[in-house]
Design a protein around this motif. Structure first.
Motif, PDB file in Angstrom:
ATOM      1  N   GLU A  35       5.753 -12.066  11.732  1.00 38.98           N
ATOM      2  CA  GLU A  35       7.111 -12.301  11.235  1.00 38.98           C
ATOM      3  C   GLU A  35       7.124 -13.397  10.164  1.00 38.98           C
ATOM      4  OE1 GLU A  35       9.819 -10.610  11.656  1.00 38.98           O
ATOM      5  OE2 GLU A  35       8.791  -9.200  12.990  1.00 38.98           O
ATOM      6  N   ALA A  36       6.329 -14.449  10.362  1.00 42.63           N
ATOM      7  CA  ALA A  36       6.273 -15.521   9.366  1.00 42.63           C
ATOM      8  C   ALA A  36       5.675 -15.012   8.062  1.00 42.63           C
ATOM      9  CB  ALA A  36       5.467 -16.698   9.906  1.00 42.63           C
ATOM     10  N   SER A  37       4.642 -14.172   8.160  1.00 41.04           N
ATOM     11  CA  SER A  37       4.014 -13.599   6.964  1.00 41.04           C
ATOM     12  C   SER A  37       4.997 -12.713   6.206  1.00 41.04           C
ATOM     13  CB  SER A  37       2.775 -12.794   7.344  1.00 41.04           C
ATOM     14  OG  SER A  37       1.823 -13.593   8.005  1.00 41.04           O
ATOM     15  N   LYS A  38       5.722 -11.887   6.940  1.00 40.19           N
ATOM     16  CA  LYS A  38       6.708 -10.998   6.322  1.00 40.19           C
ATOM     17  C   LYS A  38       7.821 -11.803   5.663  1.00 40.19           C
ATOM     18  CE  LYS A  38       9.835  -7.158   7.449  1.00 40.19           C
ATOM     19  NZ  LYS A  38      10.320  -6.275   8.551  1.00 40.19           N
ATOM     20  N   ARG A  39       8.288 -12.835   6.358  1.00 43.58           N
ATOM     21  CA  ARG A  39       9.350 -13.668   5.810  1.00 43.58           C
ATOM     22  C   ARG A  39       8.886 -14.383   4.541  1.00 43.58           C
ATOM     23  NH1 ARG A  39      11.939 -17.853   9.943  1.00 43.58           N
ATOM     24  NH2 ARG A  39      11.853 -15.932  11.187  1.00 43.58           N
ATOM     25  N   TYR A  70       0.853  -1.190   0.000  1.00 41.11           N
ATOM     26  CA  TYR A  70       0.000   0.000   0.000  1.00 41.11           C
ATOM     27  C   TYR A  70       0.882   1.230   0.000  1.00 41.11           C
ATOM     28  CZ  TYR A  70      -3.943   3.052   1.130  1.00 41.11           C
ATOM     29  OH  TYR A  70      -4.917   4.023   1.088  1.00 41.11           O
ATOM     30  N   LYS A  71       0.812   1.984  -1.098  1.00 40.71           N
ATOM     31  CA  LYS A  71       1.635   3.190  -1.259  1.00 40.71           C
ATOM     32  C   LYS A  71       3.113   2.899  -0.993  1.00 40.71           C
ATOM     33  CE  LYS A  71      -2.146   6.430  -0.396  1.00 40.71           C
ATOM     34  NZ  LYS A  71      -2.302   6.756  -1.821  1.00 40.71           N
ATOM     35  N   GLY A  72       3.575   1.790  -1.531  1.00 38.72           N
ATOM     36  CA  GLY A  72       4.986   1.438  -1.470  1.00 38.72           C
ATOM     37  C   GLY A  72       5.434   0.713  -0.223  1.00 38.72           C
ATOM     38  N   GLU A  73       4.545   0.506   0.729  1.00 40.38           N
ATOM     39  CA  GLU A  73       4.907  -0.148   1.982  1.00 40.38           C
ATOM     40  C   GLU A  73       4.173  -1.486   2.115  1.00 40.38           C
ATOM     41  OE1 GLU A  73       7.177   0.953   4.095  1.00 40.38           O
ATOM     42  OE2 GLU A  73       7.533   2.798   2.939  1.00 40.38           O
ATOM     43  N   LEU A  74       4.860  -2.484   2.664  1.00 43.13           N
ATOM     44  CA  LEU A  74       4.240  -3.783   2.908  1.00 43.13           C
ATOM     45  C   LEU A  74       3.352  -3.704   4.148  1.00 43.13           C
ATOM     46  CD1 LEU A  74       3.876  -6.826   2.434  1.00 43.13           C
ATOM     47  CD2 LEU A  74       5.997  -7.203   3.724  1.00 43.13           C
ATOM     48  N   VAL A  75       2.095  -4.085   3.970  1.00 43.71           N
ATOM     49  CA  VAL A  75       1.126  -4.109   5.074  1.00 43.71           C
ATOM     50  C   VAL A  75       0.782  -5.559   5.381  1.00 43.71           C
ATOM     51  CG1 VAL A  75      -1.193  -3.451   5.833  1.00 43.71           C
ATOM     52  CG2 VAL A  75       0.163  -1.878   4.411  1.00 43.71           C
ATOM     53  N   ILE A  76       0.835  -5.913   6.645  1.00 39.78           N
ATOM     54  CA  ILE A  76       0.420  -7.247   7.089  1.00 39.78           C
ATOM     55  C   ILE A  76      -0.626  -7.053   8.166  1.00 39.78           C
ATOM     56  CG2 ILE A  76       1.136  -9.401   8.185  1.00 39.78           C
ATOM     57  CD1 ILE A  76       3.920  -8.905   6.940  1.00 39.78           C
ATOM     58  N   THR A  77      -1.844  -7.465   7.887  1.00 42.34           N
ATOM     59  CA  THR A  77      -2.941  -7.228   8.811  1.00 42.34           C
ATOM     60  C   THR A  77      -2.894  -8.201   9.991  1.00 42.34           C
ATOM     61  OG1 THR A  77      -4.482  -8.792   7.789  1.00 42.34           O
ATOM     62  CG2 THR A  77      -4.378  -6.567   6.850  1.00 42.34           C
ATOM     63  N   PRO A  78      -3.534  -7.855  11.083  1.00 42.99           N
ATOM     64  CA  PRO A  78      -3.755  -8.853  12.127  1.00 42.99           C
ATOM     65  C   PRO A  78      -4.564 -10.007  11.549  1.00 42.99           C
ATOM     66  CG  PRO A  78      -4.283  -6.641  12.910  1.00 42.99           C
ATOM     67  CD  PRO A  78      -4.084  -6.534  11.430  1.00 42.99           C
ATOM     68  N   PRO A  79      -4.376 -11.206  12.051  1.00 41.98           N
ATOM     69  CA  PRO A  79      -5.085 -12.350  11.471  1.00 41.98           C
ATOM     70  C   PRO A  79      -6.585 -12.309  11.708  1.00 41.98           C
ATOM     71  CG  PRO A  79      -3.870 -13.005  13.427  1.00 41.98           C
ATOM     72  CD  PRO A  79      -3.453 -11.605  13.120  1.00 41.98           C
ATOM     73  N   GLY A  80      -7.335 -12.680  10.674  1.00 37.65           N
ATOM     74  CA  GLY A  80      -8.750 -12.971  10.829  1.00 37.65           C
ATOM     75  C   GLY A  80      -8.910 -14.460  11.054  1.00 37.65           C
ATOM     76  N   GLU A  81     -10.143 -14.898  11.229  1.00 36.35           N
ATOM     77  CA  GLU A  81     -10.370 -16.312  11.520  1.00 36.35           C
ATOM     78  C   GLU A  81     -11.565 -16.850  10.746  1.00 36.35           C
ATOM     79  OE1 GLU A  81     -10.667 -19.415  15.312  1.00 36.35           O
ATOM     80  OE2 GLU A  81     -10.702 -17.244  15.664  1.00 36.35           O
ATOM     81  N   VAL A  82     -11.406 -18.054  10.237  1.00 44.24           N
ATOM     82  CA  VAL A  82     -12.485 -18.779   9.584  1.00 44.24           C
ATOM     83  C   VAL A  82     -12.903 -19.923  10.488  1.00 44.24           C
ATOM     84  CG1 VAL A  82     -13.152 -20.169   7.587  1.00 44.24           C
ATOM     85  CG2 VAL A  82     -11.640 -18.201   7.287  1.00 44.24           C
ATOM     86  N   CYS A  83     -14.171 -19.970  10.831  1.00 43.68           N
ATOM     87  CA  CYS A  83     -14.695 -21.030  11.695  1.00 43.68           C
ATOM     88  C   CYS A  83     -15.611 -21.918  10.858  1.00 43.68           C
ATOM     89  CB  CYS A  83     -15.466 -20.443  12.877  1.00 43.68           C
ATOM     90  SG  CYS A  83     -14.480 -19.344  13.922  1.00 43.68           S
ATOM     91  N   ALA A  84     -15.060 -23.049  10.413  1.00 47.96           N
ATOM     92  CA  ALA A  84     -15.842 -23.995   9.626  1.00 47.96           C
ATOM     93  C   ALA A  84     -16.790 -24.762  10.533  1.00 47.96           C
ATOM     94  CB  ALA A  84     -14.914 -24.953   8.890  1.00 47.96           C
ATOM     95  N   PRO A  85     -17.895 -25.296   9.992  1.00 46.84           N
ATOM     96  CA  PRO A  85     -18.790 -26.124  10.796  1.00 46.84           C
ATOM     97  C   PRO A  85     -18.037 -27.293  11.420  1.00 46.84           C
ATOM     98  CG  PRO A  85     -19.790 -25.603   8.683  1.00 46.84           C
ATOM     99  CD  PRO A  85     -18.376 -25.143   8.608  1.00 46.84           C
ATOM    100  N   ALA A  86     -18.469 -27.700  12.585  1.00 51.14           N
ATOM    101  CA  ALA A  86     -17.754 -28.741  13.319  1.00 51.14           C
ATOM    102  C   ALA A  86     -17.744 -30.074  12.593  1.00 51.14           C
ATOM    103  CB  ALA A  86     -18.377 -28.910  14.711  1.00 51.14           C
ATOM    104  N   ASP A  87     -18.724 -30.302  11.695  1.00 50.47           N
ATOM    105  CA  ASP A  87     -18.843 -31.606  11.046  1.00 50.47           C
ATOM    106  C   ASP A  87     -18.140 -31.672   9.688  1.00 50.47           C
ATOM    107  OD1 ASP A  87     -20.557 -29.818   9.852  1.00 50.47           O
ATOM    108  OD2 ASP A  87     -22.184 -31.250   9.587  1.00 50.47           O
ATOM    109  N   THR A  88     -17.349 -30.622   9.339  1.00 51.57           N
ATOM    110  CA  THR A  88     -16.672 -30.651   8.045  1.00 51.57           C
ATOM    111  C   THR A  88     -15.444 -29.775   8.103  1.00 51.57           C
ATOM    112  OG1 THR A  88     -16.958 -30.348   5.663  1.00 51.57           O
ATOM    113  CG2 THR A  88     -17.955 -28.694   7.089  1.00 51.57           C
ATOM    114  N   PHE A  89     -14.599 -29.820   7.049  1.00 47.59           N
ATOM    115  CA  PHE A  89     -13.502 -28.883   6.940  1.00 47.59           C
ATOM    116  C   PHE A  89     -13.905 -27.779   5.977  1.00 47.59           C
ATOM    117  CE2 PHE A  89     -12.761 -31.898   3.521  1.00 47.59           C
ATOM    118  CZ  PHE A  89     -12.271 -31.130   2.493  1.00 47.59           C
TER     119      PHE A  89
END
Length: 340
Positions: A269-273, A218-237
């Motif tokens: 750090e893992a995302s940046k790497r 974004y405008k020449g700088e690397l942006v790494i957002t805080p993680p979001g989360e996906v919650c799948a139903p308990a009976d499937t992936f």
């Protein structure tokens, strides 16, 4: 050289493609088109790629992008192209094939380059690179042929781990991904996976929270957002259907809750790497697993994430305080000015 307001930047949006994700690619293109319509100095032309690689406009007429950087119509007329958005999930958009063609044509484009796209689309090479970069990823084996010698590795993994995922290595969005808990179904599942890919990944099945990070420039700088989360139903992936179905039972949270500072720091750090080490460009969605034991694994790198109304990437970008149209338009203008 700055693009004059009287001479708008000509942007070609290519969507569709020949993969199983054709329809989702159209929905991603719908989102991008709506966003870029807000930018007065950009003129957008949209074409849909068929399974045979042909480009068709909204009227169904054949269009052709040639080496003179002009988009030709079947009647011989042509229009200039300054920038391309390859909004194609799966082949050939995420595999690096389309990017290679654009490189040959000398056209700037949105997203990662051919090498990064190819590396990240292949689940086996992704894991090899993550390990080389010192980034933890899930325990795995990989099979290079559907032979007795190779499939014995899958049976051994199933006995050792109790439950495994069988994944076609060269597919996206959970296509060709199967959970196996019984050896009786293993051969059939392996047959399905090998029909989709020449290599197959065997991963340990873990009880995890699924976290996703948006990483983008974004405008020449690397942006790494805080993680979001996906919650799948308990009976499937989190299958392809659960990702994109309008009646999906999966829940998404733009910001994941109850993560420690240490966990957030490791994910950042893992995302940046990964972004720097894999030489990603413009955007990616980087997915992590957080186990019940507190271990964090980088699961995959998506070089062109979905941008449907329920997709995480645009939601996380917006939550970061960035407007998608401003972000993308800035990338377009910068790239075009550099090549002008």
């Amino acid at each position: 050289m700055n693009q004059k307001a009287s001479n708008p930047i000509q942007v070609l949006l290519i969507c569709g493609g020949g993969s199983s994700e054709h329809e989702v690619s159209l929905r991603t293109a719908d989102f991008i088109e709506r966003e870029l319509q807000k930018c007065g100095d950009l003129q957008l032309t949209r074409v849909t790629m068929s399974a045979e690689g042909q480009l068709h406009d909204g009227s169904g007429k054949l269009r052709e992008l040639r080496s003179d950087r002009l988009l030709y119509s079947s009647n011989g007329s042509a229009q200039p192209v300054d920038y391309v958005i390859p909004a194609i999930h799966g082949y050939p958009g995420e595999t690096g094939d389309l990017q290679s063609q654009l490189e040959i044509l000398g056209l700037p484009y949105y997203g990662c380059g051919p090498e990064a796209s190819k590396l990240c689309f292949n689940k086996v090479t992704t894991k090899l690179w993550l390990s080389a970069l010192g980034i933890d990823n899930t325990p795995y084996r990989f099979l290079c042929a559907n032979t007795a010698e190779e499939t014995a590795k899958a049976r051994d993994a199933l006995k050792r781990w109790g439950a495994i995922f069988i994944k076609a290595s060269n597919q996206g969005s959970s296509v060709g991904c199967y959970k196996v808990t019984e050896e009786a179904t293993l051969a059939q599942v392996l047959d399905k996976a090998f029909r989709l890919s020449p290599y197959v990944l065997v991963e340990k099945c873990l009880t995890v929270r699924e976290l996703e990070v948006a990483a983008y420039t974004y405008k020449g700088e690397l942006v790494i957002t805080p993680p979001g989360e996906v919650c799948a139903p308990a009976d499937t992936f989190y299958s392809y259907e659960e990702k994109y179905a309008e009646n999906s039972r999966a829940e998404t949270h733009v910001v994941a809750k109850d993560l420690s500072d240490a966990q957030l720091g490791w994910i950042y750090e893992a995302s940046k790497r990964a972004f720097i080490g894999l030489q990603l460009k413009d955007l990616s969605r980087i997915d992590f697993f957080l186990t019940d034991e507190g271990d964090i694994y980088l699961n995959e790198v998506n070089t062109f994430p979905g941008m449907t109304p329920i997709s995480m990437f645009p939601k996380m970008l917006q939550n970061q305080g960035h407007d998608f149209n401003v972000y993308l338009a800035d990338l377009i203008r910068s790239a075009v000015n550099q090549t002008a």
